[in-house]
Scaffold this motif. Structure first.
Motif, PDB file in Angstrom:
ATOM      1  N   ASN A  43     114.611   7.570  54.719  1.00  0.00           N
ATOM      2  CA  ASN A  43     113.853   7.429  53.482  1.00  0.00           C
ATOM      3  C   ASN A  43     112.714   8.431  53.522  1.00  0.00           C
ATOM      4  O   ASN A  43     111.687   8.208  54.165  1.00  0.00           O
ATOM      5  CB  ASN A  43     113.312   5.999  53.335  1.00  0.00           C
ATOM      6  CG  ASN A  43     112.651   5.756  51.999  1.00  0.00           C
ATOM      7  OD1 ASN A  43     112.042   6.655  51.425  1.00  0.00           O
ATOM      8  ND2 ASN A  43     112.764   4.537  51.502  1.00  0.00           N
ATOM      9  N   ALA A  44     112.907   9.565  52.877  1.00  0.00           N
ATOM     10  CA  ALA A  44     111.944  10.665  52.952  1.00  0.00           C
ATOM     11  C   ALA A  44     110.561  10.259  52.471  1.00  0.00           C
ATOM     12  O   ALA A  44     109.543  10.678  53.033  1.00  0.00           O
ATOM     13  CB  ALA A  44     112.459  11.849  52.131  1.00  0.00           C
ATOM     14  N   THR A  45     110.503   9.435  51.425  1.00  0.00           N
ATOM     15  CA  THR A  45     109.213   9.051  50.851  1.00  0.00           C
ATOM     16  C   THR A  45     108.420   8.173  51.814  1.00  0.00           C
ATOM     17  O   THR A  45     107.234   8.410  52.069  1.00  0.00           O
ATOM     18  CB  THR A  45     109.417   8.310  49.523  1.00  0.00           C
ATOM     19  OG1 THR A  45     110.160   9.149  48.629  1.00  0.00           O
ATOM     20  CG2 THR A  45     108.086   7.967  48.884  1.00  0.00           C
ATOM     21  N   ALA A  46     109.057   7.158  52.366  1.00  0.00           N
ATOM     22  CA  ALA A  46     108.369   6.243  53.272  1.00  0.00           C
ATOM     23  C   ALA A  46     107.986   6.914  54.580  1.00  0.00           C
ATOM     24  O   ALA A  46     106.973   6.594  55.185  1.00  0.00           O
ATOM     25  CB  ALA A  46     109.248   5.024  53.542  1.00  0.00           C
ATOM     26  N   GLU A  47     108.812   7.878  55.031  1.00  0.00           N
ATOM     27  CA  GLU A  47     108.602   8.512  56.330  1.00  0.00           C
ATOM     28  C   GLU A  47     107.778   9.793  56.257  1.00  0.00           C
ATOM     29  O   GLU A  47     107.350  10.296  57.286  1.00  0.00           O
ATOM     30  CB  GLU A  47     109.954   8.875  56.955  1.00  0.00           C
ATOM     31  CG  GLU A  47     110.854   7.699  57.223  1.00  0.00           C
ATOM     32  CD  GLU A  47     112.259   8.147  57.604  1.00  0.00           C
ATOM     33  OE1 GLU A  47     113.093   7.281  57.889  1.00  0.00           O
ATOM     34  OE2 GLU A  47     112.523   9.376  57.619  1.00  0.00           O
ATOM     35  N   ARG A  48     107.587  10.322  55.060  1.00  0.00           N
ATOM     36  CA  ARG A  48     106.976  11.646  54.910  1.00  0.00           C
ATOM     37  C   ARG A  48     107.761  12.667  55.743  1.00  0.00           C
ATOM     38  O   ARG A  48     107.210  13.425  56.540  1.00  0.00           O
ATOM     39  CB  ARG A  48     105.503  11.636  55.355  1.00  0.00           C
ATOM     40  CG  ARG A  48     104.590  10.710  54.571  1.00  0.00           C
ATOM     41  CD  ARG A  48     104.416  11.117  53.134  1.00  0.00           C
ATOM     42  NE  ARG A  48     103.928  12.496  53.037  1.00  0.00           N
ATOM     43  CZ  ARG A  48     103.996  13.224  51.925  1.00  0.00           C
ATOM     44  NH1 ARG A  48     104.547  12.736  50.836  1.00  0.00           N
ATOM     45  NH2 ARG A  48     103.520  14.436  51.913  1.00  0.00           N
ATOM     46  N   SER A  49     109.096  12.665  55.537  1.00  0.00           N
ATOM     47  CA  SER A  49     109.971  13.487  56.371  1.00  0.00           C
ATOM     48  C   SER A  49     110.897  14.399  55.578  1.00  0.00           C
ATOM     49  O   SER A  49     111.792  15.017  56.157  1.00  0.00           O
ATOM     50  CB  SER A  49     110.841  12.570  57.255  1.00  0.00           C
ATOM     51  OG  SER A  49     111.707  11.766  56.445  1.00  0.00           O
ATOM     52  N   GLY A  50     110.704  14.485  54.263  1.00  0.00           N
ATOM     53  CA  GLY A  50     111.672  15.175  53.415  1.00  0.00           C
ATOM     54  C   GLY A  50     111.952  16.613  53.789  1.00  0.00           C
ATOM     55  O   GLY A  50     113.102  17.032  53.945  1.00  0.00           O
ATOM     56  N   ALA A  51     110.896  17.420  53.937  1.00  0.00           N
ATOM     57  CA  ALA A  51     111.087  18.836  54.241  1.00  0.00           C
ATOM     58  C   ALA A  51     111.647  19.027  55.644  1.00  0.00           C
ATOM     59  O   ALA A  51     112.498  19.895  55.879  1.00  0.00           O
ATOM     60  CB  ALA A  51     109.768  19.593  54.096  1.00  0.00           C
TER      61      ALA A  51
END
Length: 434
Positions: free
Chosen positions: A407-415
């Motif tokens: 979950n990119a939003t919750a983890e701040r991991s998208g990029a």
């Protein structure tokens, strides 16, 4: 019509697709990208988030993103489980491409940092563009900060933001003093609703930056306070923003920076435009304004596409593309890689039904620390990021938001996930062309 002599076709124009294409080129193979637009990257903050939060009932903030990745990579379903060793290579690739196009990304020795945003709070990021560098706050510092907005710009309220920064910073143990100013630009007289894009267009002109410089300099000279930093919304031009920053700093004798944004077309456009320029210099073919409508795997992967403008008066040009391997970087729910068809969730192009939208995968608390389970849905892949399923014959790869398990939003991991998985998917797809 066929596109000849390309070893890998990448579908998607966001960050994951760009790094996949770069990885193909790094292997000495020819890559082509097919995409309608820059996807989520074109509307991004222009910053890179690698990994910032371990989600859960009590989310844990991570300041050393490599340590955070080690924790989350223990989960076999998470993309970082197989991509953790490619994070640095993926980041280096995007920094290199962006720099070729004139967009400089700045890191902080593997650390996450806090930067003020347009909502009046602070965001955790790993890399920022040079236009945002001076806005990064360090614990122990105490600065007088002038927050500047523009009359008519409904996207950023400088007065409210300054008050909110002052209150919110206590959670982060920062100790800055915030003041606010709303400027009326001469060239925008009579405009009651100004978008960020309109301001950026105006400040790209010599007239616009002269207008802003004079007004800001006059205020600073006549004000009794002494300021260490001026914060502006991210509107200092689409093309000449680096020059504009230098001009403002020289004219006003104070550091100037832009705050972080969400969904602002200006900064995202700067970044994607720069990366595309870098890709073109790498010899990668960019078929912009194109849409892939169907995918099949025979001896090669065959894509049915529509190229060019499509609307009521234009049907576009039909084209069949084929290559030994394809990388899907089509995004998740944002971007169109994953789509709801009535009550069911489908992986587009792969034509896989992920099931129905049900209450057990939805949390009524939209900001729950564990994130929304529905956002972890996506494509299942093998260790080499080839899509699972005999019908794809190991020739179709997936990366970025299309993947399941995070979950990119919750983890701040998208990029971070985008560049790491894009790099591996591109490299492994290139091997299929041998």
């Amino acid at each position: 019509m066929k596109l000849e002599n390309h070893d890998v076709i990448v579908v998607g124009g966001g960050l994951a697709g760009c790094i996949a294409a770069k990885a193909v080129a790094d292997k000495g193979k020819k890559a082509a990208m097919v995409f309608p637009n820059g996807g989520k990257s074109e509307l991004s903050s222009g910053c890179l988030d690698v990994f910032g939060v371990v989600p859960g009932e009590k989310p844990a903030i991570v300041y050393d993103y490599a340590e955070g990745i080690k924790q989350i990579a223990a989960k076999e379903e998470h993309p970082y489980h197989n991509a953790k060793n490619a994070v640095a290579k993926g980041i280096d690739a995007v920094v290199e491409l962006a720099k070729i196009g004139g967009y400089e990304l700045i890191g902080f020795e593997g650390k996450n940092v806090w930067i003020p945003n347009m909502m009046g709070t602070f965001t955790l990021v790993s890399y920022v563009p040079c236009s945002h560098e001076k806005a990064v706050f360090i614990k122990g510092e105490s600065k007088n900060v002038l927050v500047v907005g523009f009359k008519g710009n409904v996207a950023f309220n400088a007065v409210a933001a300054a008050k909110s920064y002052k209150k919110y910073q206590k959670k982060l143990r920062l100790n800055n003093n915030y003041y606010s100013l709303n400027l009326a630009l001469n060239g925008m007289t009579g405009r009651h609703r100004l978008s960020d894009s309109e301001l950026a267009d105006y400040l790209d002109t010599d007239e616009g930056i002269d207008d802003l410089s004079k007004k800001l300099k006059s205020f600073l000279e006549c004000n009794s306070n002494s300021y260490d930093l001026v914060l502006l919304p991210p509107v200092l031009g689409f093309f000449r923003y680096r020059k504009r920053l230098r001009e403002l700093r020289e004219a006003c004798g104070v550091d100037v920076a832009e705050v972080l944004t969400f969904g602002n077309a200006v900064v995202g456009y700067r970044m994607t435009r720069a990366i595309y320029k870098g890709l073109e210099r790498e010899g990668i073919t960019l078929l912009k304004g194109s849409r892939v409508e169907a995918l099949s795997v025979e001896e090669t992967v065959v894509l049915d596409c529509t190229i060019g403008l499509t609307d009521q008066l234009h049907s576009g040009e039909k084209m069949t593309l084929s290559a030994p391997a394809v990388v899907l970087a089509t995004g998740g729910f944002v971007g169109g890689g994953i789509q709801a068809r009535r009550r069911e969730i489908w992986l587009n192009l792969l034509e896989e039904n992920l099931g129905q939208v049900a209450t057990d995968i939805l949390n009524r608390n939209p900001v729950h620390g564990s994130g929304q389970e529905v956002l972890t849905l996506g494509a299942s892949v093998n260790e080499d990021f080839s899509v699972k399923g005999d019908k794809f014959k190991g020739r179709v790869f997936a990366c970025g938001d299309l993947l399941s398990g995070f979950n990119a939003t919750a983890e701040r991991s998208g990029a971070g996930v985008a560049v790491a998985t894009g790099y591996l998917a591109g490299q492994n797809a290139a091997r299929k062309a041998n």
